[in-house]
Design a protein around this motif. Sequence first.
Motif, PDB file in Angstrom:
ATOM      1  N   GLY A 176       0.930  -1.134  -0.072  1.00 40.71           N
ATOM      2  CA  GLY A 176       0.021  -0.059   0.018  1.00 40.71           C
ATOM      3  C   GLY A 176       0.855   1.208   0.078  1.00 40.71           C
ATOM      4  O   GLY A 176       1.955   1.413   0.595  1.00 40.71           O
ATOM      5  N   TRP A 177       0.272   2.387  -0.698  1.00 35.99           N
ATOM      6  CA  TRP A 177       1.128   3.666  -0.655  1.00 35.99           C
ATOM      7  C   TRP A 177       0.023   4.581  -0.551  1.00 35.99           C
ATOM      8  O   TRP A 177      -1.139   4.536  -0.844  1.00 35.99           O
ATOM      9  N   ASP A 178       0.578   5.785   0.044  1.00 35.45           N
ATOM     10  CA  ASP A 178      -0.358   7.048   0.425  1.00 35.45           C
ATOM     11  C   ASP A 178       0.757   8.039   0.229  1.00 35.45           C
ATOM     12  O   ASP A 178       1.596   8.151   0.943  1.00 35.45           O
ATOM     13  N   LEU A 179       0.210   9.205   0.056  1.00 42.99           N
ATOM     14  CA  LEU A 179       0.952  10.467   0.147  1.00 42.99           C
ATOM     15  C   LEU A 179       1.231  10.743   1.453  1.00 42.99           C
ATOM     16  O   LEU A 179       2.282  11.574   1.944  1.00 42.99           O
ATOM     17  N   HIS A 180       0.424  10.318   2.554  1.00 38.01           N
ATOM     18  CA  HIS A 180       0.475  10.923   3.829  1.00 38.01           C
ATOM     19  C   HIS A 180       1.037   9.889   4.650  1.00 38.01           C
ATOM     20  O   HIS A 180       0.457   8.810   4.834  1.00 38.01           O
ATOM     21  N   LYS A 181       2.097  10.137   5.482  1.00 36.93           N
ATOM     22  CA  LYS A 181       2.432   8.928   6.371  1.00 36.93           C
ATOM     23  C   LYS A 181       1.470   8.928   7.376  1.00 36.93           C
ATOM     24  O   LYS A 181       1.251   7.701   7.863  1.00 36.93           O
ATOM     25  N   GLU A 182       0.862   9.921   7.871  1.00 34.93           N
ATOM     26  CA  GLU A 182       0.025   9.548   8.902  1.00 34.93           C
ATOM     27  C   GLU A 182      -1.050   8.387   8.617  1.00 34.93           C
ATOM     28  O   GLU A 182      -1.596   7.680   9.426  1.00 34.93           O
ATOM     29  N   PHE A 183      -1.412   8.411   7.348  1.00 35.94           N
ATOM     30  CA  PHE A 183      -2.477   7.423   7.078  1.00 35.94           C
ATOM     31  C   PHE A 183      -1.713   5.929   6.815  1.00 35.94           C
ATOM     32  O   PHE A 183      -2.518   5.111   7.571  1.00 35.94           O
ATOM     33  N   THR A 184      -0.659   5.868   6.220  1.00 35.08           N
ATOM     34  CA  THR A 184       0.022   4.504   6.083  1.00 35.08           C
ATOM     35  C   THR A 184       0.407   4.061   7.327  1.00 35.08           C
ATOM     36  O   THR A 184       0.283   2.862   7.576  1.00 35.08           O
ATOM     37  N   GLU A 185       0.877   5.017   8.653  1.00 37.30           N
ATOM     38  CA  GLU A 185       1.092   4.432   9.756  1.00 37.30           C
ATOM     39  C   GLU A 185      -0.320   4.088  10.522  1.00 37.30           C
ATOM     40  O   GLU A 185      -0.297   2.762  11.390  1.00 37.30           O
TER      41      GLU A 185
END
Length: 438
Positions: free
Chosen positions: A121-130
């Motif tokens: 999974g990838w996302d621009l926002h670290k807060e979301f991937t965490e």
Amino acid sequence: MNSSPGSTRYLEHAAHIDGVLGGLQTSGDLPRGQVDSLLDGHSAAELRRLVPLSYRRQVGAFFTPSNLKTRVTDVLRGLPGDSFLDPACGAGDLLLAAADVLPIGSTLSETLKTWGGSLHGWDLHKEFTETARRRILLSAINRHHSQDGKVHKISDLQSLFGNIKQSDAHRQGQIRVDAVVLNPPFTPVRVPRECGWAQGKTSNAAVFFLDSLRHVKPAGHIIAILPDSLRSGTNFTKWRALVESLTDVTHVERLGVFDPHTDIDVFLLVAQVRETSASERNSVAWWSKLPAGETVGNLYEVRVGTVVDNRDPHEGSSRPFLTARDLPSGSSMGIPERRRQFNGRLFSPPFVAIRRTSRPSEGTAFRAAGVLVTGGEEVAVDNHLIVAKPRKGGVKACKALIKTLNTPLTNEILDDRISCRHLTVSAIKDIPFGTAGG
């Protein structure tokens, strides 16, 4: 790649999950209600609480609701494969849908190792991937607890699910998986000049979908939740043709409004990437096939009103000017009292005026309720209206069209044909004529 100031508060939610995980390790008990909430719905509620709506709209951050996640899980259960990618994973709802179809091992450690290799999974926002990584860990603990009633010890979270990370999907290399799951941003983006299916700005969801195909193995699948405009809008005719040239579209399903907080209709698209470009094409229809026979388009000239009031100059002769706000609730009217200078195309009564703004059927309202316009003067018509003028038959033909438009069957046809908020000329033209015996 740094976190955005617009979303940094979402780390509070990741920290909250850390607290829950720590409590599990200390107490050995699993608070079922709290865990179920964190795996299903609470993360989206926290997004709304912690991240401003203006920023969520700017970046297209709207997490997949429970009912749509469940629908994706249902689809995945019927497909082969054990490797999954969500290139716009957010807090991991669709990765959780994929995890639901993965088996668990004999130990939690074995499960985490297997899932870590299977889920990307990838996302621009670290807060979301965490947050996504923590929720998937919580799901694994929950599955094992359901099997043996124990809360197993976990290793350092930082070493888990390394394939779920902050990243720009469009800049990623050619990773290939059995299935891509996707709920992309719906925001508008500018396409490059060489784009063959759109010009200027278009839906980011359409761009994301096409880009994600490169990550699907031959004969693999993509399961996407997309705005209904891609399924039914005239502006996406070339996009749909391109999708059909690259994949076999195996399932198209209207899903209704995305969620109670996001007033946009969506659909589920399941497509299988062809093994070779020469593979036989076998795609399902984007909407139901209509019965054979005469259509509105055969019998009426159907056009969008030609006045763009906030842009067109007030030049030329003064003309009666018909706008959507002046259209009566009844079935007929005379020449409108409002006037405007206009030197473009006019419409000569009798004709039927139909509001373009329309939402899928609710209650007893007819989506394409028509109003007969009569009189002896040509009329300028605002572009928020569609005009249907009979090729022959005059007022009688107009009344027959209104009878056809004002039926539950026409509502059903339009709901299937176009769930987005604006009716199109092609959708009106395709309505079978005489659905009420007219």
